[in-house]
Design an enzyme around this catalytic site. Sequence first.
Site, short mmCIF file in Angstrom:
data_model
loop_
_atom_site.label_atom_id
_atom_site.label_comp_id
_atom_site.label_asym_id
_atom_site.label_seq_id
_atom_site.Cartn_x
_atom_site.Cartn_y
_atom_site.Cartn_z
N ILE A 153 37.42 41.82 34.25
CA ILE A 153 38.59 41.52 33.84
C ILE A 153 38.98 40.21 33.57
O ILE A 153 38.58 39.14 34.14
CB ILE A 153 39.72 42.42 34.53
N HIS A 154 39.93 39.92 32.14
CA HIS A 154 40.24 38.77 31.91
C HIS A 154 41.34 38.73 31.15
O HIS A 154 41.46 39.77 30.22
CB HIS A 154 39.28 37.93 31.29
N SER A 155 42.45 37.57 31.01
CA SER A 155 43.40 37.76 30.00
C SER A 155 43.07 36.76 28.84
O SER A 155 42.41 35.62 29.09
CB SER A 155 44.59 37.39 30.82
#
Length: 157
Positions: free
Chosen positions: A118-120
Site C-alpha cells: 500500500i502507498h499514498s
Amino acid sequence: MDQLWAPWRVQYIDSKKSEGCILCDKPKEDKDVANYILYRGTFNFIIMNAYPYNPGHLMVAPRRHVPTPEDLKAEELHEHAELVARCVQVLRETFGSAGFNTGMNIGRVAGAGIDGHIHSHIVPRWVGDTNFMPAIGYTRVISQALEDTYSRLKGKF
Ligand SMILES: [Zn+2]
C-alpha cells in the site's frame, strides 16, 4: 477531473515489471539519491514517483509490505497521514502548487501499480497543468526534472 497527459509513463507501462516489490527493495539499498528516497520515518518513507503524473509526484509507503491500510497498526497509520500532510506542505512551499490529488489505489482493479504494498500518492496540481504537460513529454527532460526536483526537496521533511 481533467485527464493529465503524461506520455513518458509509456516507458513504465511498457517496462517489464520486476518480480520483487520495489517499495520493499529500494529502502534496503543504500542509495537513496538514485532511488529518489526523500525521507525515512520510523514506520514509513517518502519516495518520488519515477514515472510521475506531474512533476513533484510523491509517494508515502509503510516500511512493512502490506496490501491494504487496515493491516497497518495505529502508529503506522498515524505517521503515514502525517507524512502525506507534510508532503502537501513541502510541495506547496517549494513549488507553489495550487492544489493536490492524494489517495491510495487499493488492489489491481482499482489501478494500483504496486498492488501488494500500500502507498499514498501525492500529486501536486497547478492551474492549467492539463494543458502544458504535453510540451515536456520527453523522457530525458523528465529524468533531469526528477533529479532537479529531488535536490530541491531533499532535506525539507
Ligand atoms: Zn513491499
